[in-house]
Motif scaffolding. Structure first.
Motif, PDB file in Angstrom:
ATOM      1  N   UNK A 120       0.608  -1.390   0.417  1.00 14.67           N
ATOM      2  CA  UNK A 120       0.340  -0.144   0.070  1.00 14.67           C
ATOM      3  C   UNK A 120       0.645   1.655   0.173  1.00 14.67           C
ATOM      4  N   UNK A 121       2.436   1.096   0.463  1.00 11.57           N
ATOM      5  CA  UNK A 121       2.969   1.762   0.254  1.00 11.57           C
ATOM      6  C   UNK A 121       3.331   2.319  -1.194  1.00 11.57           C
ATOM      7  N   UNK A 126      10.501   7.635   0.741  1.00 12.14           N
ATOM      8  CA  UNK A 126      10.252   8.160   2.457  1.00 12.14           C
ATOM      9  C   UNK A 126       8.957   8.085   2.517  1.00 12.14           C
ATOM     10  N   UNK A 127       8.986   8.593   3.766  1.00 17.66           N
ATOM     11  CA  UNK A 127       7.160   8.446   4.279  1.00 17.66           C
ATOM     12  C   UNK A 127       7.541   9.897   4.704  1.00 17.66           C
ATOM     13  N   UNK A 128       6.379  10.837   4.782  1.00 16.90           N
ATOM     14  CA  UNK A 128       6.193  11.735   4.981  1.00 16.90           C
ATOM     15  C   UNK A 128       5.343  11.938   6.392  1.00 16.90           C
ATOM     16  N   UNK A 494       3.981   1.506  11.933  1.00 21.67           N
ATOM     17  CA  UNK A 494       4.293   2.380  13.315  1.00 21.67           C
ATOM     18  C   UNK A 494       5.848   1.417  13.211  1.00 21.67           C
ATOM     19  N   UNK A 495       6.374   0.098  12.881  1.00 24.18           N
ATOM     20  CA  UNK A 495       7.327  -0.632  13.404  1.00 24.18           C
ATOM     21  C   UNK A 495       8.278  -0.071  12.290  1.00 24.18           C
ATOM     22  N   UNK A 518       7.556  12.415  -4.596  1.00 20.54           N
ATOM     23  CA  UNK A 518       8.224  10.709  -4.033  1.00 20.54           C
ATOM     24  C   UNK A 518       8.162  10.081  -2.809  1.00 20.54           C
ATOM     25  N   UNK A 519       7.486  10.797  -2.029  1.00 20.14           N
ATOM     26  CA  UNK A 519       7.470  10.368  -0.395  1.00 20.14           C
ATOM     27  C   UNK A 519       5.703   9.857  -0.653  1.00 20.14           C
ATOM     28  N   UNK A 520       5.184   9.526   0.815  1.00 20.23           N
ATOM     29  CA  UNK A 520       4.127   9.344   1.347  1.00 20.23           C
ATOM     30  C   UNK A 520       3.614   8.953   2.646  1.00 20.23           C
ATOM     31  N   UNK A 521       2.380   9.062   2.383  1.00 15.30           N
ATOM     32  CA  UNK A 521       2.355   9.850   4.383  1.00 15.30           C
ATOM     33  C   UNK A 521       1.838   8.833   5.111  1.00 15.30           C
ATOM     34  N   UNK A 522       2.264   8.939   5.822  1.00 16.41           N
ATOM     35  CA  UNK A 522       1.797   7.307   6.655  1.00 16.41           C
ATOM     36  C   UNK A 522       1.555   7.744   8.023  1.00 16.41           C
ATOM     37  N   UNK A 523       0.081   6.767   7.769  1.00 19.48           N
ATOM     38  CA  UNK A 523      -1.422   6.817   8.547  1.00 19.48           C
ATOM     39  C   UNK A 523      -0.845   5.930   9.879  1.00 19.48           C
TER      40      UNK A 523
END
Ligand code: NAP
Length: 524
Positions: A120-121, A126-128, A494-495, A518-523
């Motif tokens: 899903x990522x 990278x993560x926002x 979270x891990x 180039x990043x995805x929001x980490x929900x």
């Protein structure tokens, strides 16, 4: 496997056999030698550099979605070789098929979970973390927190009780994050970890350097760690102290996660009666936790708190069920509980029971029954239920973790006293609460949450669907404060936090727009 084969290590992108005679691994039931391990003579510096540079770069070149696909491919390889893993577990861990499944299938399930979550990522690298925040009057200059994969290796130093799950529950989030893994399994049960890594390497799924295994002595491993590396340790509090005070952690700020001892509890609602469903659910879960994997689970129930009026009824009901637990050679289908993993563990459990007996009475001892297909020289230990009617006066009962089929029943007079006694464990992985009253469960969760990584509430309406006090599920947090090590693992995505570095990027909206692409929001 021929007797005494030296299991090769995989380091620096190649298979290397350690030097010397090695340390033998045994069948804890039959006493036969199965294989040997040695890490002597390995070029650790070159091996760590190879993982950090080659493995790390290759993994980071992939997106989360591509790395999730690698996890999915690992799942397939492991599933195809399951039978071999079960054979190794029976021989080297002394576990029944059901208990081997907790480790083997638990590990594969956890990998599969992260493969699905990672998919899903998508194509991000990278993560926002959260929203952009304005930094002044002019909205053009803002701050955006980002999480990027650390440019180092993840060293796992693992415990003997979960050679499969212990590897994959850590490796899944690490590899998904783009961080190469070097695993050092506990020596006594290293064979299963080594074999699983071998199957994955042989299948050619991962880029060279992404996964390495070092079996045998831990000497020199911590010395290799550099500032952007991380170390995740699972094991005793004693070794945890050594890891924490190592210069890599103390001076070079290597990020360190510790999962250590835990005096987990079960708590029965004060309103329960011997006829209530809550009472029956507690009895079943305590027996299950004492006997699954012969009690060699960091999450197993060690302390059982019941209202004073129910102490005798609980002792009788738990003892009656434990009496039905046949102990012995896991190859015999009549056996419900196999052996401890080694003679050392047997000696440690027997010594631990003797220590707890200084403060507790024996309510049930399965030692009177004959072992099935095994003799007294095996590492089999029957379940023992201890009891204390005055647990407030006890010290050892709240401090000594006996890592075997042993629990202590304790009487409480008021719920406040029960909470206080549970907290005397000084931080545990899990506490389970048994009640039919949602309001009681909610209050107990708030009272106990800060001292535990997980509160597991069992009420009659979830009797058939709950996941079990001791089962660590990948979507829920695993770890605990204080004595339990202060670590955090799993908990879904979270891990990934442990394997990423958080930074604030302060820039123009235009630059942050490009970054966000180039990043995805980490929900979470
Ligand atoms: P241990 O003796 O501390 O060993 C753990 C690991 O550390 C092994 O791989 C061991 O290697 C290695 N080690 C030993 N000395 C070391 C040193 N000086 N430097 C670096 N590494 C070193 O623990 P264990 O007896 O295997 O495990 C049982 C304990 O683990 C129990 O207390 C249990 O509660 C805890 N545990 C916790 C969790 C959790 O998730 N919280 C899970 C499972 C187990 P060798 O085997 O080669 O000595």
């Amino acid at each position: 496997m021929t007797t005494s084969t030296l299991l090769p290590n995989h380091l620096g992108g190649q298979w290397v056999t350690g030097s010397g005679a090695g340390t033998p691994l045994f069948d804890p039931v039959l006493g036969t030698e199965l294989a040997r391990v040695s890490s002597a003579g390995l070029d650790l510096t070159a091996g760590f550099a190879f993982a950090r540079e080659q493995g790390g770069a290759a993994l980071r070149a992939l997106s989360y979605g591509e790395r999730a696909a690698l996890l999915g491919a690992i799942v397939k390889v492991l599933q195809a070789n399951r039978d071999a893993y079960y054979e190794i577990a029976t021989a080297n861990c002394g576990t029944t098929t059901k208990d081997s499944a907790v480790d083997i299938d638990g590990g594969i399930f956890t990998l599969g979970y992260y493969a699905r979550q990672g998919e899903a990522l998508g194509s991000a690298h990278a993560l926002l973390d959260g929203e952009r925040i304005r930094m002044g009057k002019d909205p053009v200059f803002q701050t955006q927190h980002i999480l990027s994969p650390t440019r180092g290796v993840a060293l796992f130093i693992n415990a003997f009780n979960f050679p499969s799950w212990g590897l994959w529950e850590k490796a899944a989030p690490a590899l998904l994050s783009g961080v190469p893994v070097i695993v050092k399994p506990a020596t006594a049960t290293a064979w299963l970890t080594q074999r699983m890594v071998k199957d994955v390497i042989d299948a050619g799924i991962l880029p060279p350097g992404a996964l390495s295994v070092v079996c045998g002595s831990s000497a020199g491993l911590m010395d290799q760690l550099q500032p952007f590396d991380v170390v995740s340790f699972t094991g005793s509090a004693e070794t945890a102290r050594i890891i924490r005070s190592h210069p890599a952690v103390a001076e070079r700020s290597v990020r360190c996660n510790i999962e250590a001892d835990s005096l987990n509890s079960a708590l029965l609602d004060p309103a329960a009666t011997p006829e209530s469903e809550a009472f029956g659910l507690l009895v079943s879960e305590v027996v299950r936790e004492m006997t699954v994997k012969s009690g060699q689970k960091c999450t197993a129930i060690r302390r059982v708190f019941v209202p004073r009026a129910l102490f005798d009824a609980a002792a009788q009901a738990i003892g009656a069920k434990l009496a039905k637990t046949s102990v012995g050679n896991p190859r015999n289908e009549a056996v419900r509980m196999g052996a401890l993993v080694s003679q050392e563990q047997k000696a440690s459990v027997i010594e631990g029971i003797a220590r707890l007996r200084l403060e507790a009475e024996v309510l049930f001892d399965g030692g009177g029954a004959a072992l099935v297909d095994a003799d007294a020289s095996s590492a089999c230990v029957a379940p023992v239920l201890l009891g204390s009617r005055e647990p407030a006066k006890a010290k050892l009962l709240h401090a000594v973790e006996v890592f075997g089929p042993v629990a202590t029943l304790m009487a409480y007079d008021s719920i406040e006293e029960a909470y206080e006694l549970i907290r005397r464990g000084e931080g545990s992985l899990v506490c389970s609460v048994y009640s039919a009253d949602p309001a009681f469960i909610a209050t107990a969760s708030l009272e106990l949450g800060s001292a535990h990584g997980r509160v597991h509430a069992i009420s009659p309406d979830v009797a058939a669907s709950h996941s079990g006090h001791g089962n660590v599920m990948p979507m829920s947090l695993h770890g605990g404060p204080g004595r339990a090590g202060g670590g955090e693992e799993l908990g879904g995505l979270r891990a990934l936090g442990f394997y990423h570095r958080r930074s604030a990027v302060q820039a123009s909206s235009a630059a942050l727009d490009v970054l966000a692409a180039s990043a995805v929001a980490l929900k979470l």
